[in-house]
Design an enzyme around this catalytic site. Structure first.
Site, PDB file in Angstrom:
ATOM      1  N   CYS A 121      39.135  41.815  48.327  1.00 39.93           N
ATOM      2  CA  CYS A 121      38.055  42.588  48.962  1.00 39.93           C
ATOM      3  C   CYS A 121      38.432  43.081  50.350  1.00 39.93           C
ATOM      4  O   CYS A 121      37.808  44.006  50.867  1.00 39.93           O
ATOM      5  CB  CYS A 121      36.787  41.758  49.036  1.00 39.93           C
ATOM      6  SG  CYS A 121      36.182  41.268  47.412  1.00 39.93           S
ATOM      7  N   HIS A 261      32.061  44.661  54.442  1.00 41.54           N
ATOM      8  CA  HIS A 261      32.292  44.573  53.006  1.00 41.54           C
ATOM      9  C   HIS A 261      30.949  44.390  52.301  1.00 41.54           C
ATOM     10  O   HIS A 261      30.128  43.571  52.728  1.00 41.54           O
ATOM     11  CB  HIS A 261      33.233  43.404  52.723  1.00 41.54           C
ATOM     12  CG  HIS A 261      33.368  43.064  51.272  1.00 41.54           C
ATOM     13  ND1 HIS A 261      33.539  44.031  50.314  1.00 41.54           N
ATOM     14  CD2 HIS A 261      33.336  41.873  50.622  1.00 41.54           C
ATOM     15  CE1 HIS A 261      33.604  43.445  49.128  1.00 41.54           C
ATOM     16  NE2 HIS A 261      33.483  42.140  49.293  1.00 41.54           N
ATOM     17  N   ASN A 292      29.202  45.011  44.256  1.00 36.49           N
ATOM     18  CA  ASN A 292      30.368  44.648  45.069  1.00 36.49           C
ATOM     19  C   ASN A 292      31.619  45.187  44.385  1.00 36.49           C
ATOM     20  O   ASN A 292      32.000  44.703  43.322  1.00 36.49           O
ATOM     21  CB  ASN A 292      30.417  43.118  45.197  1.00 36.49           C
ATOM     22  CG  ASN A 292      31.631  42.607  45.940  1.00 36.49           C
ATOM     23  OD1 ASN A 292      32.633  43.310  46.076  1.00 36.49           O
ATOM     24  ND2 ASN A 292      31.557  41.373  46.415  1.00 36.49           N
TER      25      ASN A 292
HETATM   26  C1  LIG Z   1      26.432  34.059  43.950  1.00 31.42           C
HETATM   27  C2  LIG Z   1      25.227  33.728  44.809  1.00 31.42           C
HETATM   28  C3  LIG Z   1      24.232  34.899  44.827  1.00 31.42           C
HETATM   29  C4  LIG Z   1      24.525  32.514  44.229  1.00 31.42           C
HETATM   30  O1  LIG Z   1      23.464  32.141  45.074  1.00 31.42           O
HETATM   31  P1  LIG Z   1      23.307  30.625  45.524  1.00 31.42           P
HETATM   32  O2  LIG Z   1      22.081  30.557  46.310  1.00 31.42           O
HETATM   33  O3  LIG Z   1      24.583  30.200  46.176  1.00 31.42           O
HETATM   34  O4  LIG Z   1      23.114  29.950  44.107  1.00 31.42           O
HETATM   35  P2  LIG Z   1      23.613  28.538  43.591  1.00 31.42           P
HETATM   36  O5  LIG Z   1      24.897  28.711  42.858  1.00 31.42           O
HETATM   37  O6  LIG Z   1      23.556  27.520  44.689  1.00 31.42           O
HETATM   38  O7  LIG Z   1      22.468  28.233  42.555  1.00 31.42           O
HETATM   39  C5  LIG Z   1      21.100  28.122  42.969  1.00 31.42           C
HETATM   40  C6  LIG Z   1      20.240  28.026  41.753  1.00 31.42           C
HETATM   41  O8  LIG Z   1      20.227  29.291  41.043  1.00 31.42           O
HETATM   42  C7  LIG Z   1      20.684  29.103  39.695  1.00 31.42           C
HETATM   43  N1  LIG Z   1      21.517  30.264  39.353  1.00 31.42           N
HETATM   44  C8  LIG Z   1      22.830  30.432  39.559  1.00 31.42           C
HETATM   45  N2  LIG Z   1      23.205  31.658  39.127  1.00 31.42           N
HETATM   46  C9  LIG Z   1      22.105  32.239  38.648  1.00 31.42           C
HETATM   47  C10 LIG Z   1      21.863  33.502  38.080  1.00 31.42           C
HETATM   48  N3  LIG Z   1      22.817  34.421  37.931  1.00 31.42           N
HETATM   49  N4  LIG Z   1      20.594  33.796  37.706  1.00 31.42           N
HETATM   50  C11 LIG Z   1      19.590  32.896  37.855  1.00 31.42           C
HETATM   51  N5  LIG Z   1      19.777  31.687  38.381  1.00 31.42           N
HETATM   52  C12 LIG Z   1      21.019  31.359  38.784  1.00 31.42           C
HETATM   53  C13 LIG Z   1      21.477  27.828  39.703  1.00 31.42           C
HETATM   54  O9  LIG Z   1      21.461  27.233  38.430  1.00 31.42           O
HETATM   55  C14 LIG Z   1      20.722  27.009  40.714  1.00 31.42           C
HETATM   56  O10 LIG Z   1      19.561  26.458  40.087  1.00 31.42           O
HETATM   57  P3  LIG Z   1      18.998  25.011  40.535  1.00 31.42           P
HETATM   58  O11 LIG Z   1      18.599  25.140  41.978  1.00 31.42           O
HETATM   59  O12 LIG Z   1      17.849  24.815  39.610  1.00 31.42           O
HETATM   60  O13 LIG Z   1      20.139  24.060  40.322  1.00 31.42           O
HETATM   61  C15 LIG Z   1      25.627  33.400  46.265  1.00 31.42           C
HETATM   62  O14 LIG Z   1      26.314  32.180  46.324  1.00 31.42           O
HETATM   63  C16 LIG Z   1      26.481  34.455  46.860  1.00 31.42           C
HETATM   64  O15 LIG Z   1      26.069  35.585  46.993  1.00 31.42           O
HETATM   65  N6  LIG Z   1      27.715  34.091  47.288  1.00 31.42           N
HETATM   66  C17 LIG Z   1      28.616  35.016  47.883  1.00 31.42           C
HETATM   67  C18 LIG Z   1      29.184  35.795  46.811  1.00 31.42           C
HETATM   68  C19 LIG Z   1      29.872  36.987  47.293  1.00 31.42           C
HETATM   69  O16 LIG Z   1      29.270  37.865  47.832  1.00 31.42           O
HETATM   70  N7  LIG Z   1      31.163  37.005  47.073  1.00 31.42           N
HETATM   71  C20 LIG Z   1      31.944  38.092  47.332  1.00 31.42           C
HETATM   72  C21 LIG Z   1      32.801  37.828  48.474  1.00 31.42           C
HETATM   73  S1  LIG Z   1      34.117  38.889  48.263  1.00 31.42           S
END
Ligand SMILES: CC(C)(COP(=O)(O)OP(=O)(O)OC[C@H]1O[C@@H](n2cnc3c(N)ncnc32)[C@H](O)[C@@H]1OP(=O)(O)O)[C@@H](O)C(=O)NCCC(=O)NCCS
Length: 336
Positions: A121, A261, A292
Site C-alpha cells: 500500500c 492511504h 482500499n
Molecule cells: C478489518 C476491521 C474493519 C475489523 O474491525 P475490528 O473492529 O478490528 O473487528 P474485529 O476483528 O476486532 O472484530 C470485531 C467483531 O466484529 C466481528 N466481525 C469481524 N469481521 C466482520 C465482518 N466482516 N462483518 C461482520 N462482523 C465482523 C468479529 O467476529 C467480532 O465479533 P465479536 O465482538 O462478537 O467477537 C479493522 O480491524 C480495520 O479496519 N483494520 C485496518 C484494516 C486496514 O485498513 N488495512 C489496510 C492497511 S493497508
C-alpha cells in the site's frame, strides 16, 4: 583507480500530471455481505466503505495502468515518448517476472527504463520518492510512477477480514524537472517485526507442493490481522505525517490538502485527529466508494480531489501511505 563521470540533474523536481483509471463495475456492500456473514451497516460503521470498484476480465493490471498513464502524461503536457523511466508499484501483477512496467512502457510507446517495486500500500509514495531522486540525479528526465492493483485476483471473498475492504484500480503521476521544489523529502521506513500482519497466506512452493508434501493448489490469498494494523496505522502514522511536514520545512498552517492511504475511513479520521489538522485542510475520502486499492489508493484519491476542485493547482498536499511489511512513506508535494 579511474575517476568516473557521474550525472547531476536539475535542482528541483515536481509532479507534473496525475491520471486515474477506475474499473467500471461498482460493487455495493450488499454484493459482498452474504459470503462473509456481514451487513452493510457493519461495513460502513467499521470501514466507511459503501461501494468499491472491482475490475472485469478486460481490466487487467496493464490495461488500467496504461489508461491512467496516458491521462497523466497528457496532463503533464508531454508525449509518451518523452517518458524515460517507468516505475510501477503493485502487488497484484501475477507474473513473478518480468516486471509489468516494461509492457506498460511498450504499450505507451516508450523504450524507457522500466521496473516494478513491491512496497504494497505504500508503493506509490515510495515511487514518488524514487522518481524525485532519479530526476534530480539526472538519471532520467521524466519519470512515470504508476500505482495499480487488481486485488480481487488475490482476495478470498469469504474472508471476513479482507473481502469487503480491498478493490481494484490504477493511478499515475509524471515527475519531472521544475523551477522550484515541488516534492519534499520522503520520510519512509519499515517495521519488519510485523511482517505477518498483512501477507500473502503461503508461498508459491506450498501451493505447488513437492513429492513429499502435496501442494494446496489454491491461490495464496491476502490475509490481514485487521486490529493491530488499525492501531498501528491510526497512531504511528500520524507522527510520520508530521515528520514529512517538518522535513519539507512547512507547518500545518501551510497545508491545504491531506491525501492519506485510503485504508479505512476510521484510520483517516484518527490520523487527522492525531495530527491536529486544522479544519481548513481538505481530506481525501475516496475509500467510501472506491475501497482500499493498496498502491493505487493515493493517486486515485488525489486525482478525485483535483477533479472535484478540492485540490487546486499550487496547493500544498501531504501524501502518506502505509501497509504490508509493515512499510510506510510520506512526502509533501505541490499539486500540479
Ligand atoms: C478489518 C476491521 C474493519 C475489523 O474491525 P475490528 O473492529 O478490528 O473487528 P474485529 O476483528 O476486532 O472484530 C470485531 C467483531 O466484529 C466481528 N466481525 C469481524 N469481521 C466482520 C465482518 N466482516 N462483518 C461482520 N462482523 C465482523 C468479529 O467476529 C467480532 O465479533 P465479536 O465482538 O462478537 O467477537 C479493522 O480491524 C480495520 O479496519 N483494520 C485496518 C484494516 C486496514 O485498513 N488495512 C489496510 C492497511 S493497508
Amino acid at each position: 583507480m579511474a575517476a568516473l563521470t557521474t550525472t547531476t540533474g536539475p535542482q528541483h523536481a515536481s509532479v507534473l500530471g496525475v491520471g486515474a483509471y477506475r474499473p467500471l463495475r461498482v460493487v455495493p456492500n450488499s454484493d459482498v455481505v452474504d459470503a462473509i456473514d456481514s451487513s452493510d451497516e457493519w461495513i460502513q460503521q467499521r470501514s466507511g466503505i459503501k461501494t468499491r470498484r472491482w475490475a472485469g476480465p478486460d481490466e487487467s493490471v496493464q490495461m488500467m495502468s496504461v489508461q491512467a498513464s496516458r491521462i497523466a502524461i497528457e496532463r503533464a503536457g508531454l508525449e509518451p515518448g518523452q517518458i524515460d523511466c517507468v516505475v510501477v508499484a503493485t502487488v497484484s501483477h501475477l507474473l513473478q517476472t518480468p516486471a509489468v512496467a516494461t509492457a506498460i512502457a511498450h504499450e505507451l510507446g516508450t523504450d524507457a527504463a522500466a521496473f516494478d517495486i513491491s512496497a504494497a500500500c505504500s508503493g506509490f509514495c515510495h515511487g514518488i520518492a524514487l522518481a524525485s531522486d532519479i530526476v534530480r540525479a539526472g538519471s532520467s528526465r521524466y519519470v512515470l510512477v504508476v500505482g495499480v492493483e487488481r486485488l480481487t485476483d488475490i482476495l478470498d471473498l469469504t474472508d471476513r477480514g479482507t473481502a469487503f475492504i480491498f478493490a481494484d484500480g490504477a493511478g499515475a503521476a509524471v515527475v519531472g524537472p521544475s523551477e522550484t521544489a515541488g516534492i519534499g523529502p520522503v520520510v519512509w521506513g519499515s517495521d519488519g517485526e510485523q511482517f505477518d500482519l498483512i501477507r500473502q497466506r503461503e508461498d508459491w512452493r506450498d501451493v505447488v507442493g513437492s513429492p513429499e508434501k502435496p501442494g494446496s493448489g489454491v491461490m495464496p490469498h491476502l490475509t490481514m490481522q485487521g486490529n493491530p494494523v488499525f492501531r498501528w496505522a491510526s497512531f504511528a502514522m500520524a507522527k510520520i505525517g508530521q515528520q514529512a511536514l517538518d522535513a519539507a520545512g512547512i507547518t500545518l498552517d501551510d497545508l491545504d490538502v491531506f491525501v492519506p492511504h485510503q485504508a479505512n475511513m476510521r484510520i483517516i479520521d484518527a490520523m487527522a485527529r492525531s495530527m491536529k489538522l486544522p479544519p481548513t485542510v481538505r481530506i481525501a475520502r475516496d475509500v467510501a466508494d472506491q475501497g482500499n486499492t493498496s498502491a493505487a489508493s493515493v493517486p486515485l484519491a488525489l486525482d478525485r480531489m483535483m477533479a472535484e476542485g478540492e485540490a487546486r493547482s499550487g496547493d500544498t498536499a501531504l501524501l502518506i501511505a502505509f501497509g504490508a511489511g509493515l512499510s510506510y512513506a510520506a512526502q509533501v508535494i505541490t499539486v500540479p
